[in-house]
Design an enzyme around this catalytic site. Structure first.
Site, PDB file in Angstrom:
ATOM      1  NE  ARG A  69      -2.176  -2.800 -13.193  1.00 40.52           N
ATOM      2  CZ  ARG A  69      -1.233  -3.729 -13.026  1.00 40.52           C
ATOM      3  NH1 ARG A  69      -0.743  -3.968 -11.816  1.00 40.52           N
ATOM      4  NH2 ARG A  69      -0.791  -4.421 -14.058  1.00 40.52           N
ATOM      5  CG  ASN A 101      -3.078  -9.973 -11.531  1.00 36.67           C
ATOM      6  OD1 ASN A 101      -3.302  -8.786 -11.782  1.00 36.67           O
ATOM      7  ND2 ASN A 101      -3.941 -10.937 -11.810  1.00 36.67           N
ATOM      8  CG  HIS A 199      -2.645   3.875 -17.151  1.00 34.12           C
ATOM      9  ND1 HIS A 199      -3.031   3.349 -18.352  1.00 34.12           N
ATOM     10  CD2 HIS A 199      -2.590   2.827 -16.299  1.00 34.12           C
ATOM     11  CE1 HIS A 199      -3.195   2.042 -18.246  1.00 34.12           C
ATOM     12  NE2 HIS A 199      -2.946   1.694 -17.003  1.00 34.12           N
TER      13      HIS A 199
HETATM   14  C1  HEM Z   1      -6.113  -0.480 -21.536  1.00 35.50           C
HETATM   15  C2  HEM Z   1      -5.438  -1.537 -21.140  1.00 35.50           C
HETATM   16  C3  HEM Z   1      -4.455  -1.444 -20.013  1.00 35.50           C
HETATM   17  C4  HEM Z   1      -3.156  -1.811 -20.057  1.00 35.50           C
HETATM   18  C5  HEM Z   1      -2.409  -2.429 -21.231  1.00 35.50           C
HETATM   19  C6  HEM Z   1      -2.585  -1.511 -18.766  1.00 35.50           C
HETATM   20  C7  HEM Z   1      -1.270  -1.744 -18.410  1.00 35.50           C
HETATM   21  C8  HEM Z   1      -0.704  -1.383 -17.207  1.00 35.50           C
HETATM   22  C9  HEM Z   1       0.661  -1.632 -16.825  1.00 35.50           C
HETATM   23  C10 HEM Z   1       1.705  -2.338 -17.688  1.00 35.50           C
HETATM   24  C11 HEM Z   1       0.851  -1.116 -15.602  1.00 35.50           C
HETATM   25  C12 HEM Z   1       2.128  -1.121 -14.771  1.00 35.50           C
HETATM   26  C13 HEM Z   1       2.212  -2.394 -13.974  1.00 35.50           C
HETATM   27  C14 HEM Z   1       3.559  -2.521 -13.283  1.00 35.50           C
HETATM   28  O1  HEM Z   1       4.506  -1.815 -13.635  1.00 35.50           O
HETATM   29  O2  HEM Z   1       3.675  -3.382 -12.381  1.00 35.50           O
HETATM   30  C15 HEM Z   1      -0.402  -0.531 -15.186  1.00 35.50           C
HETATM   31  C16 HEM Z   1      -0.606   0.103 -13.994  1.00 35.50           C
HETATM   32  C17 HEM Z   1      -1.780   0.699 -13.629  1.00 35.50           C
HETATM   33  N1  HEM Z   1      -2.982   0.609 -14.305  1.00 35.50           N
HETATM   34 FE1  HEM Z   1      -3.267  -0.120 -16.146  1.00 35.50          FE
HETATM   35  N2  HEM Z   1      -3.548  -0.963 -17.977  1.00 35.50           N
HETATM   36  C18 HEM Z   1      -4.709  -0.916 -18.688  1.00 35.50           C
HETATM   37  C19 HEM Z   1      -5.943  -0.467 -18.248  1.00 35.50           C
HETATM   38  C20 HEM Z   1      -6.172   0.082 -17.014  1.00 35.50           C
HETATM   39  C21 HEM Z   1      -7.470   0.445 -16.503  1.00 35.50           C
HETATM   40  C22 HEM Z   1      -8.787   0.179 -17.220  1.00 35.50           C
HETATM   41  C23 HEM Z   1      -7.266   1.003 -15.278  1.00 35.50           C
HETATM   42  C24 HEM Z   1      -8.266   1.576 -14.328  1.00 35.50           C
HETATM   43  C25 HEM Z   1      -9.360   2.192 -14.700  1.00 35.50           C
HETATM   44  C26 HEM Z   1      -5.839   0.982 -15.026  1.00 35.50           C
HETATM   45  C27 HEM Z   1      -5.232   1.492 -13.913  1.00 35.50           C
HETATM   46  C28 HEM Z   1      -3.903   1.339 -13.609  1.00 35.50           C
HETATM   47  C29 HEM Z   1      -3.273   1.946 -12.447  1.00 35.50           C
HETATM   48  C30 HEM Z   1      -3.929   2.877 -11.459  1.00 35.50           C
HETATM   49  C31 HEM Z   1      -1.945   1.521 -12.440  1.00 35.50           C
HETATM   50  C32 HEM Z   1      -0.878   1.821 -11.389  1.00 35.50           C
HETATM   51  C33 HEM Z   1      -1.033   0.828 -10.262  1.00 35.50           C
HETATM   52  C34 HEM Z   1      -0.054   1.025  -9.112  1.00 35.50           C
HETATM   53  O3  HEM Z   1       0.689   2.010  -9.099  1.00 35.50           O
HETATM   54  O4  HEM Z   1      -0.045   0.150  -8.221  1.00 35.50           O
HETATM   55  N3  HEM Z   1      -5.218   0.399 -16.087  1.00 35.50           N
HETATM   56  N4  HEM Z   1      -1.337  -0.714 -16.187  1.00 35.50           N
END
Ligand code: HEM
Ligand SMILES: *[C@@H]1O[C@H](CO)[C@@H](O)[C@H](O)[C@H]1NC(C)=O
Ligand SMILES: *[C@@H]1O[C@H](CO)[C@@H](O)[C@H](O)[C@H]1NC(C)=O
Ligand SMILES: *[C@@H]1O[C@H](CO)[C@@H](O)[C@H](O)[C@H]1NC(C)=O
Ligand SMILES: *[C@@H]1O[C@H](CO)[C@@H](O)[C@H](O)[C@H]1NC(C)=O
Ligand SMILES: *[C@@H]1O[C@H](CO)[C@@H](O)[C@H](O)[C@H]1NC(C)=O
Length: 293
Positions: A69, A101, A199
């Protein structure tokens, strides 16, 4: 719930993805990213990053998700230039502190540990932006996902763009807005769908799902497209007036499907406006600070 977060059934995808483009460094040619960028200057870079990540994973099974992320949030703001990693200094607020962030992006101390190990082995050579790209690939691979040849040669930028990070894709964005934000960075619908497959691991806070559970689009009803048993499961984990920061697995299922284009789309994402002109960037010795500051 999976004790060890993993990418889903990506073994087959790995075979397909072995064919992903292998760019070659052409000395003297127009600056571009390439796989063998550090082959002469820091041949063990990949293995050094991998070792630090495996060590970190011993005490933090979520770290792989968090690191991929970071690469995403770096690349989407000012390009893949390590801007996300800079700390706040007078006159420049860090991207780390912006709402997408703050309290959410994590893994920065591990990036510091990777940087320290690389500075030991090959001082001043491997950029922080490239560390994030390498760490993302290793994180996916060590989680059972596909592997790909990481394109390298990004320099670190000298500014953090707090305002830019306000435009990161948000969980409340509709499809149209997400498509705009991706296409603005030359990423198409295939990239949007494939990268959303990121995700398949990691965790999410309840505050980002409660609207869909209880008040979808202001209707005071759940999102009708949510699978009903998954909705029931999530409602238990995230009660209506529960703690907004409680964590859930982003993807609790063990479905077999995996987007074979994930690796190619990760490469596409890593190509967003990299800094390669030495007059515009540098290799930071500390990922949190511009050199000499
Ligand atoms: C398409 C648009 C995207 C949206 C709206 C989005 C939104 C989010 C949100 C709301 C979270 C949770 C954050 C939290 O609860 O603190 C999250 C976590 C995450 N996102 Fe996305 N995301 C997007 C794209 C991506 C992309 C492109 C990747 C990687 C290729 C990604 C990888 C991750 C990962 C791995 C997590 C978990 C991180 C952790 O557990 O520390 N996301 N995302
Ligand atoms: C970041 O989050 C912390 C803890 O929730 C909060 O105290 C701080 O004010 C936030 N920073 C910004 C710039 O919003
Ligand atoms: C960021 O946006 C705010 C509010 O629009 C503006 O006042 C500020 O000057 C911007 N900062 C930078 C560095 O552009
Ligand atoms: C998507 O969201 C944008 C910004 O909030 C809004 O202007 C647009 O009407 C929405 N589009 C759809 C199809 O809901
Ligand atoms: C598109 O990218 C530019 C910078 O290249 C940025 O200023 C603009 O806000 C972006 N637009 C959207 C919809 O994200
Ligand atoms: C449901 O959402 C709407 C629109 O966002 C908001 O006005 C309303 O207060 C919310 N209802 C509850 C019970 O939170």
């Amino acid at each position: 719930m999976a004790a060890s977060p993993s990418f889903r059934s990506a073994a087959a995808a790995g075979v397909l993805l072995a064919m992903v483009v292998a760019a070659v460094c052409l000395p003297g040619a127009a600056a571009q990213l390439c796989e063998d960028y550090y082959d002469d200057t820091c041949p063990d870079a990949y293995d050094i990053v991998k070792q630090v990540l495996m060590d970190a994973h011993q005490s933090d099974t979520r770290i792989f998700a968090s690191l991929i992320r970071l690469h995403f949030h770096d690349c989407f703001v000012q390009g893949c230039d390590g801007s996300l990693l800079l700390d706040t200094v007078p006159g420049m607020q860090s991207e780390k502190e912006s709402p997408p962030n703050n309290g959410s992006a994590r893994g920065f101390p591990v990036v510091d540990a990777v940087k320290a190990a690389l500075e030991d082995a090959c001082p001043g050579v491997v950029s922080c932006a490239d560390i994030l790209a390498i760490a993302a690939e290793i994180s996916v691979e060590l989680s059972g996902g596909p592997s790909w040849g990481v394109l390298l040669g990004r320099l670190d930028g000298k500014t953090s763009d707090f305002n830019g990070s306000l435009d990161l894709p948000a969980p409340t964005d509709n499809l149209t807005v997400l498509q705009q934000k991706f296409s603005n960075l030359s990423l198409n619908d295939v990239d949007l769908v494939a990268l959303s497959g990121g995700h398949t691991f990691g965790r999410v806070q309840c505050q980002f799902v409660t609207d869909r559970l209880y008040n979808f689009s202001g209707t005071n009803m759940p999102d009708p497209t949510l699978d009903s048993s998954y909705r029931a499961f999530l409602s238990q984990r995230c009660p209506r007036n529960g703690a907004p920061a409680s964590l859930n697995d982003l993807d609790p299922t063990t479905q077999d499907a995996f987007f074979a284009s994930f690796a190619q789309s990760m490469i596409n994402m890593g190509n967003i406006r990299p800094v390669t002109d030495p007059s515009q960037g540098e290799v930071r010795t500390n990922c949190r600070r511009v050199n000499g500051s």
